[in-house]
Design a protein around this motif. Structure first.
Motif, PDB file in Angstrom:
ATOM      1  N   ASP A 167       0.912  -1.327  -0.093  1.00 60.73           N
ATOM      2  CA  ASP A 167      -0.123  -0.009   0.002  1.00 60.73           C
ATOM      3  C   ASP A 167       0.925   1.314  -0.029  1.00 60.73           C
ATOM      4  OD1 ASP A 167       1.084   0.271   2.593  1.00 60.73           O
ATOM      5  OD2 ASP A 167      -0.991  -0.210   3.560  1.00 60.73           O
ATOM      6  N   GLY A 168       2.365   1.415   0.057  1.00 57.41           N
ATOM      7  CA  GLY A 168       3.067   2.290  -0.301  1.00 57.41           C
ATOM      8  C   GLY A 168       3.467   2.774   1.248  1.00 57.41           C
ATOM      9  N   HIS A 169       3.120   2.384   2.342  1.00 56.38           N
ATOM     10  CA  HIS A 169       3.597   2.777   3.485  1.00 56.38           C
ATOM     11  C   HIS A 169       4.902   1.994   4.348  1.00 56.38           C
ATOM     12  CE1 HIS A 169      -0.907   3.894   3.472  1.00 56.38           C
ATOM     13  NE2 HIS A 169      -0.237   5.101   4.058  1.00 56.38           N
ATOM     14  N   GLY A 170       5.525   1.382   3.409  1.00 51.86           N
ATOM     15  CA  GLY A 170       7.024   0.816   3.766  1.00 51.86           C
ATOM     16  C   GLY A 170       8.068   1.857   3.693  1.00 51.86           C
ATOM     17  N   TYR A 171       9.271   1.277   3.834  1.00 49.82           N
ATOM     18  CA  TYR A 171      10.739   1.966   3.780  1.00 49.82           C
ATOM     19  C   TYR A 171      11.284   1.179   3.141  1.00 49.82           C
ATOM     20  CZ  TYR A 171      11.830  -1.199   7.836  1.00 49.82           C
ATOM     21  OH  TYR A 171      12.277  -2.285   8.634  1.00 49.82           O
ATOM     22  N   PRO A 172      12.572   1.760   2.463  1.00 51.67           N
ATOM     23  CA  PRO A 172      13.084   3.219   2.877  1.00 51.67           C
ATOM     24  C   PRO A 172      12.297   4.163   2.120  1.00 51.67           C
ATOM     25  CG  PRO A 172      14.854   1.790   1.637  1.00 51.67           C
ATOM     26  CD  PRO A 172      13.782   0.753   1.826  1.00 51.67           C
ATOM     27  N   TYR A 173      11.794   3.524   0.790  1.00 54.28           N
ATOM     28  CA  TYR A 173      11.161   4.762  -0.307  1.00 54.28           C
ATOM     29  C   TYR A 173       9.811   4.743  -0.439  1.00 54.28           C
ATOM     30  CZ  TYR A 173      16.336   4.253  -1.673  1.00 54.28           C
ATOM     31  OH  TYR A 173      17.722   4.345  -1.640  1.00 54.28           O
ATOM     32  N   GLY A 174       9.146   3.940   0.344  1.00 55.70           N
ATOM     33  CA  GLY A 174       7.499   4.258   0.222  1.00 55.70           C
ATOM     34  C   GLY A 174       6.961   3.679  -1.313  1.00 55.70           C
ATOM     35  N   LEU A 175       7.760   2.823  -1.738  1.00 55.89           N
ATOM     36  CA  LEU A 175       7.064   2.265  -3.070  1.00 55.89           C
ATOM     37  C   LEU A 175       5.723   1.482  -2.695  1.00 55.89           C
ATOM     38  CD1 LEU A 175      10.478   0.695  -4.255  1.00 55.89           C
ATOM     39  CD2 LEU A 175       9.486   2.887  -4.947  1.00 55.89           C
ATOM     40  N   LYS A 176       5.121   1.280  -3.932  1.00 57.74           N
ATOM     41  CA  LYS A 176       3.691   0.616  -3.682  1.00 57.74           C
ATOM     42  C   LYS A 176       3.505  -0.365  -4.907  1.00 57.74           C
ATOM     43  CE  LYS A 176       0.009   3.125  -4.408  1.00 57.74           C
ATOM     44  NZ  LYS A 176      -0.988   4.176  -4.243  1.00 57.74           N
ATOM     45  N   GLY A 177       2.851  -1.292  -4.688  1.00 58.63           N
ATOM     46  CA  GLY A 177       2.057  -2.289  -5.641  1.00 58.63           C
ATOM     47  C   GLY A 177       3.210  -2.652  -6.722  1.00 58.63           C
ATOM     48  N   GLN A 178       3.025  -2.631  -8.083  1.00 54.34           N
ATOM     49  CA  GLN A 178       3.741  -3.121  -9.154  1.00 54.34           C
ATOM     50  C   GLN A 178       5.314  -2.281  -9.201  1.00 54.34           C
ATOM     51  OE1 GLN A 178       3.008  -5.883 -10.678  1.00 54.34           O
ATOM     52  NE2 GLN A 178       1.015  -5.801  -9.228  1.00 54.34           N
TER      53      GLN A 178
END
Length: 570
Positions: free
Chosen positions: A488-499
């Motif tokens: 969903d984009g709420h991770g780290y270190p760059y806030g990537l999401k999905g594909q």
């Protein structure tokens, strides 16, 4: 020095001292024989008389002394409890004949050297025990008495016989006293050895003896190039059994399992109570496959044994799990052998228990698929992993499990050789950046502060920096960098999401989270496999790729024999 080696060293020291004592008695016996012959044949002669006897007699005496010295040296070298019986008893016959001939040729019934027999009796009693000592004393005493009867002059009273009868009685008394004292000492030493080496509850060897025996046998295995296998067994759900029925009933279970080990293992195997409800079986000159079969046989017999109250256990039975490893094919020393068998036992208990697992390393398994040039990869990875292990055992065990689960996913998705290896390498190295994270942060049981959390979140970036110079690991860098990104984009270190997150990193994210939930950590409670699966399902579409979660849970259902319906229950 390990405590378990104390008794072995004591036995070795005692044996060495005994080997030193017996040759001294032999030397004394030889020396007395020389004195006896010299005194008898050269009595009433001065130095000129001796020289007039001729040089050949002087030469003969010198040669006799040389031979005596040679016999003494040889007796020291062959003095060993391991020599054949024919050598032991043949030596006693030699010393007995020598002493008796000395007496016979130095006056026979009038000889002053009859006490020489005492030296032979001491050799027999100290070296071979009370029974042999008594037989030797009786035989030589009987020889003396027969000689008195045959050679004594005809007279009403045979004074020689009377005197030697008293002397024989003294021989027998000394023999019995020395032999019985030695017997009591040996029994006392054996009792002390049992107290040190035997587990009081089970009668098996204890933890101390296990390490003493392992150290000794590993040295022999290394010298002779023979295998050593180790089985660790642990009672499944024993804590629950103790809580249900008390420690007294638990002790009864431990004793009965110990009896099963005694009954079903070969005498050359060393069965020990390693500690608590854990047992160890050392198998010398046995390969791993034979050890695996023995472990399965033991697990089967224990599972078939009816134990009190087992119907109320989680599996309605009382079982054991077992882990096996072997030197030298897997472990390179005793420390590795114990660690690998313990790791295999952990796997057996984790994979639904009541099973046998052998130690496996994903890296070692991959070795066969690598080219000779890629061997450096294995060496590099193992070096980095050993650094992790020295700082954080939880992380080390975690990466082993993650790499194995990655292999499951690669097989399920029918990955190519290159993708499979990239995913498994990623599983091994995804936490390599934690070598730069302070230990107090890694192992902190309480909630991290904002500063500590930001420091921990740097480990994906720092992990890439650790391996960026390894050309063959370029594809792995993406997995290390993205394994904490969320769908969903709420991770780290760059806030990537999905594909935006690589597919392999999305797989690694699910696997990593599953093992973190089902492993012991200082900052969280360990969850069951079913609880972890429910959490993965709950986080589908938010933290994890839904498709990856479904595939992975399908694998877990098969591997852990999970009822799919149980995962949908609240």
């Amino acid at each position: 020095m390990k405590k378990g080696e104390i008794v072995v060293i004591f036995d070795q020291k005692r044996e060495i001292e005994l080997r030193q004592l017996l040759p001294i008695i032999r030397l004394a016996l030889l020396f007395i024989c020389v004195i006896a012959f010299s005194q008898y044949f050269f009595k009433s002669k001065d130095i000129m008389d001796l020289l007039s006897l001729g040089s050949w007699k002087i030469f003969g005496l010198a040669m006799a002394i040389v031979i005596i010295y040679a016999v003494f040296i040889i007796s020291i070298k062959i003095a060993s409890k391991d020599q054949p019986d024919i050598v032991k008893y043949g030596a006693l016959v030699f010393w007995g004949l020598l002493s008796f001939l000395t007496i016979y040729y130095t006056g026979a019934i009038e000889s002053n050297f009859k006490p020489l027999i005492l030296c032979v009796i001491l050799l027999a009693t100290i070296g071979q025990g009370l029974t042999v000592g008594m037989i030797t004393a009786l035989t030589l005493s009987l020889g003396l008495l027969v000689m008195d009867l045959l050679l004594a002059p005809n007279q009403g009273i045979n004074l020689y016989f009377e005197d030697d009868l008293i002397l024989s009685s003294i021989f027998l008394l000394i023999t019995f006293t020395v032999g019985y004292y030695a017997k009591l000492e040996n029994e006392h030493i054996q009792e002390l050895r049992d107290l040190v080496n035997i587990d009081a509850l089970t009668g098996l060897f204890n933890h101390r003896y296990f390490y003493a025996s392992l150290s000794k046998q590993m040295k022999e295995a290394q010298a002779n190039d023979t295998p050593v296998s180790l089985i660790f067994l642990d009672i499944d759900d024993f804590k629950i059994y103790n809580e249900l029925y008390g420690h007294s009933s638990g002790d009864d279970v431990i004793k009965r399992i110990a009896q099963i080990l005694k009954t079903n293992l070969k005498t050359e195997f060393v069965a020990c109570r390693y500690g608590g409800e854990e047992f160890a079986v050392l198998m010398f000159n046995i390969k791993e496959q034979a050890a695996m079969e023995a472990a399965r046989d033991l697990c089967g017999k224990i599972a078939d044994e009816p134990f009190y109250g087992q119907e109320y256990m989680p599996t309605e039975n009382l079982t054991v799990s077992a882990g096996v490893s072997q030197y030298p094919n897997k472990a390179k020393n005793s420390k590795e052998l114990v660690a690998q068998a313990d790791e295999a036992l952990y796997r057996a208990k984790f994979f639904k228990k009541n099973r046998v697992e052998s130690y496996t390393s994903i890296l070692d398994n991959l070795r066969s698929s690598l080219s000779e040039q890629d061997e450096i990869i294995i060496t590099t990875l193992k070096t980095l992993i050993s650094v992790i292990n020295s700082r954080d055992k939880f992380t080390y065990e975690h990466v082993e499990h993650v790499a194995e689960y990655a292999g499951w996913m690669a097989d399920e998705l029918d990955f190519s050789k290159e993708l499979r290896e990239t995913l498994i390498y990623g599983g091994y190295l995804h936490d390599i950046g934690k070598i730069n994270t302070p230990k107090e942060v890694l192992l902190k049981p309480d909630k991290l502060t904002d500063q500590e959390w930001n420091e921990l979140k740097r480990h994906p970036i720092e992990g890439v920096e650790v391996i960026e110079h390894i050309e063959s690991m370029k594809d792995v860098q993406t997995l290390i960098l993205q394994h904490h990104e969320r769908y969903d984009g709420h991770g780290y270190p760059y806030g990537l999401k999905g594909q935006e997150i690589s597919y392999l990193a999305r797989i690694l994210s699910v696997i990593d989270a599953f093992d973190a939930m089902t492993s012991m950590r200082p900052y969280q409670k360990k969850r069951t496999v079913e609880e972890a699966c429910k959490e993965l399902l709950r986080c589908k579409g938010t933290q994890f790729d839904p498709n990856v979660v479904d595939i992975f849970i399908g694998i877990l259902i098969i591997k852990f024999n999970i009822d799919r319906r149980a995962l949908t229950e609240n």
